[in-house]
Design a protein around this motif. Structure first.
Motif, PDB file in Angstrom:
ATOM      1  N   VAL A  72       0.816  -1.214   0.000  1.00 49.12           N
ATOM      2  CA  VAL A  72       0.000   0.000   0.000  1.00 49.12           C
ATOM      3  C   VAL A  72       0.849   1.263   0.000  1.00 49.12           C
ATOM      4  O   VAL A  72       2.008   1.247   0.414  1.00 49.12           O
ATOM      5  N   ASP A  73       0.230   2.351  -0.435  1.00 44.76           N
ATOM      6  CA  ASP A  73       0.806   3.697  -0.366  1.00 44.76           C
ATOM      7  C   ASP A  73      -0.075   4.501   0.582  1.00 44.76           C
ATOM      8  O   ASP A  73      -1.191   4.887   0.223  1.00 44.76           O
ATOM      9  N   PRO A  74       0.421   4.764   1.806  1.00 47.45           N
ATOM     10  CA  PRO A  74      -0.388   5.545   2.754  1.00 47.45           C
ATOM     11  C   PRO A  74      -0.331   7.047   2.501  1.00 47.45           C
ATOM     12  O   PRO A  74      -0.952   7.810   3.221  1.00 47.45           O
ATOM     13  N   ASP A  75       0.403   7.460   1.464  1.00 50.59           N
ATOM     14  CA  ASP A  75       0.594   8.890   1.190  1.00 50.59           C
ATOM     15  C   ASP A  75      -0.077   9.354  -0.100  1.00 50.59           C
ATOM     16  O   ASP A  75       0.263  10.403  -0.643  1.00 50.59           O
ATOM     17  N   ALA A  76      -1.033   8.581  -0.615  1.00 51.84           N
ATOM     18  CA  ALA A  76      -1.682   8.933  -1.885  1.00 51.84           C
ATOM     19  C   ALA A  76      -2.821   9.926  -1.654  1.00 51.84           C
ATOM     20  O   ALA A  76      -3.574   9.778  -0.704  1.00 51.84           O
ATOM     21  N   PRO A  77      -2.980  10.913  -2.506  1.00 56.66           N
ATOM     22  CA  PRO A  77      -2.137  11.242  -3.646  1.00 56.66           C
ATOM     23  C   PRO A  77      -0.932  12.105  -3.288  1.00 56.66           C
ATOM     24  O   PRO A  77      -0.008  12.235  -4.073  1.00 56.66           O
ATOM     25  N   SER A  78      -0.922  12.705  -2.084  1.00 59.32           N
ATOM     26  CA  SER A  78       0.254  13.469  -1.652  1.00 59.32           C
ATOM     27  C   SER A  78       0.389  13.328  -0.141  1.00 59.32           C
ATOM     28  O   SER A  78      -0.618  13.232   0.568  1.00 59.32           O
ATOM     29  N   PRO A  79       1.633  13.326   0.355  1.00 61.05           N
ATOM     30  CA  PRO A  79       1.842  13.168   1.797  1.00 61.05           C
ATOM     31  C   PRO A  79       1.155  14.249   2.638  1.00 61.05           C
ATOM     32  O   PRO A  79       0.737  13.983   3.757  1.00 61.05           O
ATOM     33  N   ILE A 109       7.343  12.826  -1.185  1.00 53.87           N
ATOM     34  CA  ILE A 109       7.957  11.517  -0.954  1.00 53.87           C
ATOM     35  C   ILE A 109       6.888  10.592  -0.393  1.00 53.87           C
ATOM     36  O   ILE A 109       6.276  10.888   0.628  1.00 53.87           O
ATOM     37  N   HIS A 110       6.655   9.481  -1.074  1.00 54.60           N
ATOM     38  CA  HIS A 110       5.647   8.508  -0.656  1.00 54.60           C
ATOM     39  C   HIS A 110       6.322   7.294  -0.038  1.00 54.60           C
ATOM     40  O   HIS A 110       7.374   6.863  -0.485  1.00 54.60           O
ATOM     41  N   ARG A 111       5.664   6.737   0.981  1.00 51.73           N
ATOM     42  CA  ARG A 111       6.094   5.471   1.569  1.00 51.73           C
ATOM     43  C   ARG A 111       5.292   4.354   0.914  1.00 51.73           C
ATOM     44  O   ARG A 111       4.081   4.473   0.766  1.00 51.73           O
ATOM     45  N   PHE A 112       5.970   3.302   0.527  1.00 56.56           N
ATOM     46  CA  PHE A 112       5.300   2.118  -0.010  1.00 56.56           C
ATOM     47  C   PHE A 112       5.581   0.985   0.951  1.00 56.56           C
ATOM     48  O   PHE A 112       6.738   0.648   1.202  1.00 56.56           O
ATOM     49  N   VAL A 113       4.501   0.440   1.511  1.00 60.10           N
ATOM     50  CA  VAL A 113       4.598  -0.519   2.604  1.00 60.10           C
ATOM     51  C   VAL A 113       4.195  -1.899   2.122  1.00 60.10           C
ATOM     52  O   VAL A 113       3.116  -2.065   1.537  1.00 60.10           O
ATOM     53  N   LEU A 114       5.053  -2.881   2.373  1.00 60.97           N
ATOM     54  CA  LEU A 114       4.753  -4.278   2.072  1.00 60.97           C
ATOM     55  C   LEU A 114       4.552  -4.986   3.402  1.00 60.97           C
ATOM     56  O   LEU A 114       5.433  -4.945   4.267  1.00 60.97           O
ATOM     57  N   TYR A 150      -5.732  11.828   1.071  1.00 61.11           N
ATOM     58  CA  TYR A 150      -7.153  11.483   1.147  1.00 61.11           C
ATOM     59  C   TYR A 150      -7.497  10.145   0.486  1.00 61.11           C
ATOM     60  O   TYR A 150      -8.599   9.647   0.668  1.00 61.11           O
ATOM     61  N   LEU A 151      -6.580   9.540  -0.262  1.00 59.59           N
ATOM     62  CA  LEU A 151      -6.829   8.205  -0.816  1.00 59.59           C
ATOM     63  C   LEU A 151      -6.192   7.114   0.052  1.00 59.59           C
ATOM     64  O   LEU A 151      -6.183   5.950  -0.323  1.00 59.59           O
ATOM     65  N   ARG A 152      -5.624   7.512   1.189  1.00 61.86           N
ATOM     66  CA  ARG A 152      -4.935   6.576   2.085  1.00 61.86           C
ATOM     67  C   ARG A 152      -5.841   5.416   2.416  1.00 61.86           C
ATOM     68  O   ARG A 152      -6.990   5.640   2.747  1.00 61.86           O
TER      69      ARG A 152
END
Length: 174
Positions: free
Chosen positions: A69-76, A116-121, A80-82
């Protein structure tokens, strides 16, 4: 490792995406032979193709679910898409990798446009085979709720990397 030094705490993955948990299974994630370490920086061009994911464990009758997942979508600054779901693989046998599981939400490569986005596995242990199903959407996915819905319990492993738009693409905007 002290909590305040845990990279998942420092990177706010614990809190934003997950609750505190104890890692119990080794996981290794590589994009084009570059191993992911917590907080490392990867460019969008390095993550175009899905990563190779290797999972530890010792009981071949145990199956895992992998969520990205990307918890920073669309911007950190305004996520709002988190959380945005980039990949979901289920029924991964222990001691193998994601390629041995069922890809139920296909890999969508990270393409952050702002910040800068975090991508979490995140890796969860399943109660049994074919017990986890695809959600109906990618945006506003909530890892905690998903885990609760399928009785996955706390994660057994997690990793994250940072990614931002590549610079030098077309100069200054007007």
């Amino acid at each position: 490792m002290p909590r305040e030094r845990d990279p998942l705490v420092v990177g706010r993955v614990i809190g934003d995406v997950l609750d505190l948990f104890t890692r119990s299974i080794p996981i290794r994630v590589t994009f084009n032979n570059r191993e992911v370490t917590n907080g490392c920086e990867l460019r969008p061009s390095q993550v175009v193709n899905q990563p190779r994911v290797e999972i530890g464990g010792n009981d071949l009758r145990t199956f895992y679910t992998l969520v990205m997942v990307d918890p920073d979508a669309p911007s950190p600054s305004d996520p709002y898409l988190r959380e945005y779901l980039h990949w979901l693989v289920t029924d991964i046998p222990a001691t193998t990798g994601a390629s041995f599981g069922q890809e139920i939400v296909c890999y969508e490569n990270p393409r952050p446009t702002v910040g800068i986005h975090r991508f979490v596995l995140v890796l969860f242990q399943q109660l049994g085979r074919q017990t986890v199903y695809a959600p109906g959407w990618r945006q506003n996915f909530i890892t905690r709720d998903f885990a609760e819905l399928y009785n996955l319990g706390p994660p057994v492993a997690a990793l994250y990397f940072n990614c931002q738009r590549e610079t030098g693409s077309g100069g200054r905007r007007r």
